[in-house]
Design a protein around this motif. Sequence first.
Motif, PDB file in Angstrom:
ATOM      1  N   GLU A 160       0.845  -1.199   0.000  1.00  0.00           N
ATOM      2  CA  GLU A 160       0.000   0.000   0.000  1.00  0.00           C
ATOM      3  C   GLU A 160       0.878   1.245   0.000  1.00  0.00           C
ATOM      4  OE1 GLU A 160      -3.319   0.618   0.003  1.00  0.00           O
ATOM      5  OE2 GLU A 160      -3.805  -1.487  -0.201  1.00  0.00           O
ATOM      6  N   PRO A 161       0.554   2.229  -0.835  1.00  0.00           N
ATOM      7  CA  PRO A 161       1.303   3.493  -0.807  1.00  0.00           C
ATOM      8  C   PRO A 161       1.203   4.140   0.573  1.00  0.00           C
ATOM      9  CG  PRO A 161      -0.121   3.382  -2.741  1.00  0.00           C
ATOM     10  CD  PRO A 161      -0.481   2.225  -1.857  1.00  0.00           C
ATOM     11  N   ASN A 162       2.299   4.723   1.037  1.00  0.00           N
ATOM     12  CA  ASN A 162       2.272   5.331   2.367  1.00  0.00           C
ATOM     13  C   ASN A 162       2.336   6.854   2.319  1.00  0.00           C
ATOM     14  OD1 ASN A 162       4.878   5.609   1.624  1.00  0.00           O
ATOM     15  ND2 ASN A 162       5.769   4.570   3.378  1.00  0.00           N
ATOM     16  N   ASP A 163       2.137   7.426   1.133  1.00  0.00           N
ATOM     17  CA  ASP A 163       2.030   8.880   1.028  1.00  0.00           C
ATOM     18  C   ASP A 163       0.999   9.194  -0.049  1.00  0.00           C
ATOM     19  OD1 ASP A 163       3.569   9.670  -1.638  1.00  0.00           O
ATOM     20  OD2 ASP A 163       4.720   8.100  -0.637  1.00  0.00           O
ATOM     21  N   LEU A 164       0.438  10.390   0.029  1.00  0.00           N
ATOM     22  CA  LEU A 164      -0.636  10.763  -0.882  1.00  0.00           C
ATOM     23  C   LEU A 164      -0.191  10.726  -2.336  1.00  0.00           C
ATOM     24  CD1 LEU A 164      -3.561  11.791  -1.282  1.00  0.00           C
ATOM     25  CD2 LEU A 164      -2.587  14.093  -1.298  1.00  0.00           C
ATOM     26  N   LEU A 211      -2.022   8.650  -5.140  1.00  0.00           N
ATOM     27  CA  LEU A 211      -2.635   9.277  -6.316  1.00  0.00           C
ATOM     28  C   LEU A 211      -2.093   8.663  -7.606  1.00  0.00           C
ATOM     29  CD1 LEU A 211      -2.746  13.061  -5.374  1.00  0.00           C
ATOM     30  CD2 LEU A 211      -4.708  11.609  -5.940  1.00  0.00           C
ATOM     31  N   LEU A 212      -0.784   8.503  -7.691  1.00  0.00           N
ATOM     32  CA  LEU A 212      -0.184   7.983  -8.912  1.00  0.00           C
ATOM     33  C   LEU A 212      -0.642   6.559  -9.227  1.00  0.00           C
ATOM     34  CD1 LEU A 212       3.386   9.533  -8.674  1.00  0.00           C
ATOM     35  CD2 LEU A 212       1.424  10.307 -10.041  1.00  0.00           C
ATOM     36  N   TRP A 223       5.069  19.758  -7.799  1.00  0.00           N
ATOM     37  CA  TRP A 223       4.234  19.120  -6.776  1.00  0.00           C
ATOM     38  C   TRP A 223       5.095  18.900  -5.543  1.00  0.00           C
ATOM     39  CZ3 TRP A 223      -0.733  18.543  -5.940  1.00  0.00           C
ATOM     40  CH2 TRP A 223      -1.177  17.617  -4.990  1.00  0.00           C
ATOM     41  N   PRO A 224       4.609  19.307  -4.377  1.00  0.00           N
ATOM     42  CA  PRO A 224       5.461  19.245  -3.174  1.00  0.00           C
ATOM     43  C   PRO A 224       5.757  17.817  -2.726  1.00  0.00           C
ATOM     44  CG  PRO A 224       3.240  20.000  -2.612  1.00  0.00           C
ATOM     45  CD  PRO A 224       3.299  19.887  -4.110  1.00  0.00           C
ATOM     46  N   GLU A 225       6.998  17.657  -2.294  1.00  0.00           N
ATOM     47  CA  GLU A 225       7.412  16.401  -1.673  1.00  0.00           C
ATOM     48  C   GLU A 225       7.599  16.687  -0.186  1.00  0.00           C
ATOM     49  OE1 GLU A 225      10.544  14.127  -3.403  1.00  0.00           O
ATOM     50  OE2 GLU A 225      10.080  14.875  -5.401  1.00  0.00           O
ATOM     51  N   PRO A 226       6.921  15.917   0.656  1.00  0.00           N
ATOM     52  CA  PRO A 226       7.050  16.154   2.100  1.00  0.00           C
ATOM     53  C   PRO A 226       8.501  15.983   2.562  1.00  0.00           C
ATOM     54  CG  PRO A 226       5.224  14.679   1.634  1.00  0.00           C
ATOM     55  CD  PRO A 226       5.987  14.855   0.350  1.00  0.00           C
ATOM     56  N   THR A 227       8.870  16.789   3.532  1.00  0.00           N
ATOM     57  CA  THR A 227      10.205  16.714   4.129  1.00  0.00           C
ATOM     58  C   THR A 227      10.037  16.795   5.640  1.00  0.00           C
ATOM     59  OG1 THR A 227      10.483  19.118   4.154  1.00  0.00           O
ATOM     60  CG2 THR A 227      11.212  17.952   2.161  1.00  0.00           C
ATOM     61  N   ALA A 228      11.143  16.697   6.340  1.00  0.00           N
ATOM     62  CA  ALA A 228      11.076  16.836   7.798  1.00  0.00           C
ATOM     63  C   ALA A 228      10.578  18.239   8.166  1.00  0.00           C
ATOM     64  CB  ALA A 228      12.447  16.587   8.416  1.00  0.00           C
ATOM     65  N   ARG A 229      10.979  19.214   7.372  1.00  0.00           N
ATOM     66  CA  ARG A 229      10.563  20.592   7.652  1.00  0.00           C
ATOM     67  C   ARG A 229       9.102  20.824   7.261  1.00  0.00           C
ATOM     68  NH1 ARG A 229      13.053  26.219   5.369  1.00  0.00           N
ATOM     69  NH2 ARG A 229      11.769  27.535   6.693  1.00  0.00           N
ATOM     70  N   TRP A 230       8.668  20.219   6.158  1.00  0.00           N
ATOM     71  CA  TRP A 230       7.304  20.359   5.669  1.00  0.00           C
ATOM     72  C   TRP A 230       6.678  18.974   5.559  1.00  0.00           C
ATOM     73  CZ3 TRP A 230       5.772  25.139   5.921  1.00  0.00           C
ATOM     74  CH2 TRP A 230       6.691  26.170   5.733  1.00  0.00           C
ATOM     75  N   PRO A 231       6.229  18.397   6.670  1.00  0.00           N
ATOM     76  CA  PRO A 231       5.667  17.044   6.634  1.00  0.00           C
ATOM     77  C   PRO A 231       4.377  16.991   5.804  1.00  0.00           C
ATOM     78  CG  PRO A 231       5.401  18.012   8.821  1.00  0.00           C
ATOM     79  CD  PRO A 231       6.183  18.987   7.999  1.00  0.00           C
ATOM     80  N   GLU A 232       4.063  15.789   5.377  1.00  0.00           N
ATOM     81  CA  GLU A 232       2.865  15.611   4.561  1.00  0.00           C
ATOM     82  C   GLU A 232       1.621  16.031   5.333  1.00  0.00           C
ATOM     83  OE1 GLU A 232       1.550  12.542   1.389  1.00  0.00           O
ATOM     84  OE2 GLU A 232       1.365  11.607   3.357  1.00  0.00           O
ATOM     85  N   LEU A 238      -9.885   9.768   1.429  1.00  0.00           N
ATOM     86  CA  LEU A 238      -9.838   8.360   1.007  1.00  0.00           C
ATOM     87  C   LEU A 238      -8.484   7.744   1.324  1.00  0.00           C
ATOM     88  CD1 LEU A 238     -11.655   8.627  -2.424  1.00  0.00           C
ATOM     89  CD2 LEU A 238     -12.484   7.390  -0.408  1.00  0.00           C
ATOM     90  N   PHE A 239      -7.408   8.486   1.032  1.00  0.00           N
ATOM     91  CA  PHE A 239      -6.060   7.995   1.324  1.00  0.00           C
ATOM     92  C   PHE A 239      -5.880   7.766   2.817  1.00  0.00           C
ATOM     93  CE2 PHE A 239      -1.826   9.364   2.826  1.00  0.00           C
ATOM     94  CZ  PHE A 239      -1.133   8.223   2.466  1.00  0.00           C
ATOM     95  N   GLN A 240      -6.281   8.722   3.633  1.00  0.00           N
ATOM     96  CA  GLN A 240      -6.132   8.588   5.087  1.00  0.00           C
ATOM     97  C   GLN A 240      -6.930   7.393   5.620  1.00  0.00           C
ATOM     98  OE1 GLN A 240      -4.297  10.626   7.532  1.00  0.00           O
ATOM     99  NE2 GLN A 240      -3.234  10.826   5.600  1.00  0.00           N
ATOM    100  N   ASP A 241      -8.163   7.250   5.156  1.00  0.00           N
ATOM    101  CA  ASP A 241      -8.982   6.105   5.583  1.00  0.00           C
ATOM    102  C   ASP A 241      -8.295   4.802   5.224  1.00  0.00           C
ATOM    103  OD1 ASP A 241     -10.890   7.815   6.559  1.00  0.00           O
ATOM    104  OD2 ASP A 241     -12.287   7.534   4.878  1.00  0.00           O
TER     105      ASP A 241
END
Length: 112
Positions: free
Chosen positions: A4-8, A12-13, A35-44, A72-75
């Motif tokens: 299962e994908p662990n990030d949005l 989506l992809l 498109w933003p990639e989450p980082t430690a500074r900017w978490p998802e 849907l992703f979070q659920d």
Amino acid sequence: MFTEPNDLTSWLLAHVDEVSPIGDLARDVQVDDEWPEPTARWPESLQLYQEHMEDSDASDDALEVLEDAWSLFQDRWHRTKRRRQARDLEDIRTYCDLEDQGVCLYLDDRVR
């Protein structure tokens, strides 16, 4: 085995071939070089993606699709996490059947 994908973005992809609003968003994300990639500074977070789309002048409809996709992703992610935890707990209980009950109770209590 499918993971299962662990990030949005990955989630989506996985929907780029769908003929649906989420599929449309996925195709937009696929070609969006910024498109933003989450980082430690900017978490998802939903806010991270909303801000990017708002800065890109996305329509209200597109922002609504993003919110639906996030929900849907979070659920899905939380259900998968609970299944994984239940499987881990079952593995510990199986292990405990083979070991000392005192150790079993300690491990079982720690997992909950």
